[in-house]
Scaffold this active site. Structure first.
Site, mmCIF file in Angstrom:
data_model
loop_
_atom_site.group_PDB
_atom_site.id
_atom_site.type_symbol
_atom_site.label_atom_id
_atom_site.label_comp_id
_atom_site.label_asym_id
_atom_site.label_seq_id
_atom_site.Cartn_x
_atom_site.Cartn_y
_atom_site.Cartn_z
ATOM 1 N N ASP A 110 -28.019 16.935 -7.259
ATOM 2 C CA ASP A 110 -28.661 16.466 -6.014
ATOM 3 C C ASP A 110 -30.185 16.617 -5.947
ATOM 4 O OD1 ASP A 110 -25.992 16.174 -5.520
ATOM 5 O OD2 ASP A 110 -25.968 17.244 -3.619
ATOM 6 N N LYS A 168 -21.278 11.395 -4.546
ATOM 7 C CA LYS A 168 -20.260 12.162 -3.818
ATOM 8 C C LYS A 168 -20.509 12.110 -2.317
ATOM 9 C CE LYS A 168 -22.888 16.416 -4.252
ATOM 10 N NZ LYS A 168 -23.431 16.421 -2.885
ATOM 11 N N CYS A 202 -24.403 22.674 -2.567
ATOM 12 C CA CYS A 202 -23.799 21.824 -3.584
ATOM 13 C C CYS A 202 -23.773 22.459 -4.972
ATOM 14 C CB CYS A 202 -24.477 20.463 -3.583
ATOM 15 S SG CYS A 202 -24.033 19.550 -2.073
ATOM 16 N N ASP A 220 -25.855 13.161 -3.528
ATOM 17 C CA ASP A 220 -25.263 13.100 -2.211
ATOM 18 C C ASP A 220 -25.467 11.646 -1.771
ATOM 19 O OD1 ASP A 220 -23.993 14.955 -0.521
ATOM 20 O OD2 ASP A 220 -25.755 15.171 0.758
ATOM 21 N N HIS A 263 -24.284 9.399 1.237
ATOM 22 C CA HIS A 263 -23.558 9.266 2.494
ATOM 23 C C HIS A 263 -23.698 7.884 3.130
ATOM 24 C CE1 HIS A 263 -22.994 13.545 2.426
ATOM 25 N NE2 HIS A 263 -24.235 13.867 2.718
ATOM 26 N N HIS A 268 -29.221 12.461 6.097
ATOM 27 C CA HIS A 268 -29.898 12.642 4.806
ATOM 28 C C HIS A 268 -29.115 11.885 3.741
ATOM 29 C CE1 HIS A 268 -26.697 15.665 4.906
ATOM 30 N NE2 HIS A 268 -26.637 15.519 3.595
#
Ligand code: VGL
Ligand code: ZN
Length: 193
Positions: free
Chosen positions: A15, A101, A140, A57, A59, A76
């Site tokens: 990340d 993810k 993470c 990450d 989203h 974020h």
């Protein structure tokens, strides 16, 4: 401890995205300090032909972990946004493997193994040993390392290539990772001939 990256190692970068860097939406203080040691490792692994995996990450805009939905975090790493991109100074080789993810709007995932192909990807390459760096240590990185240990991988956490959000939480996470079997190493302990 001196450690040689042998036995089918992989470099796993967690990340290192704009939103987790100073100035980003969910900044990790000094998060950008991981970039230089990680770039050193990227060069070494690339030279040796060892695989390099980056998690991100990733989203949806209405992700359950965001405050607007009662979650703990400001928005974020929204898919496709600038803040979701890897830090521009991070060296990302052409053939690096990218693992996205926490892409499901109703479920959060701190671990790179959760809801992804990461385990299969590593097994398919015969990977035994993970060298891990990135952010955030107590979220993470921690979750990814604990899952990796649970799956039977040997895990080396590169101390100078991780940063956390809160010092106490970061310390506790490091202790926990070690208790579960991870080995903390410094960059200068990794033999890169
Ligand atoms: C992370 C908080 C929320 C991380 C991801 O990458 O450590 N932390 N989402
Ligand atoms: Zn997140």
């Amino acid at each position: 401890m001196r450690v040689a990256p042998v036995r089918n190692p992989v470099l796993l970068i967690v990340d290192v995205q704009g939103d987790f860097m100073p100035g980003g939406a969910l900044p990790v203080p000094k998060g950008d300090e991981v970039i230089s040691p990680l770039n050193t490792l990227v060069s070494h692994f690339e030279r040796k032909g060892f695989p390099i995996v980056l998690t991100r990450d990733w989203h949806p805009p209405d992700h359950v972990s965001f405050r607007q939905r009662g979650g703990p975090w400001p928005p974020h790493c929204v898919q496709g946004s600038e803040g979701a991109e890897f830090h521009p100074d991070l060296r990302v080789p052409m053939n690096a493997i990218i693992v996205s993810k926490a892409t499901d709007r109703d479920r959060d995932a701190y671990s790179g193994f959760q809801g992804t192909d990461l385990e299969r990807t590593l097994r398919a390459r015969g990977v035994r040993r993970l060298f891990v760096g990135g952010v955030a240590t107590e979220y993470c990185v921690r979750a990814t390392v604990l899952d990796a240990l649970g799956l039977g991988f040997e895990v080396f956490v590169v101390e100078d290539a991780i940063r956390g959000i809160r010092p106490e939480d970061e310390e506790r996470a490091k202790e926990e990772m070690v208790r579960e079997g991870a080995v903390l190493v410094r960059l200068d302990e990794i033999m890169m001939e």
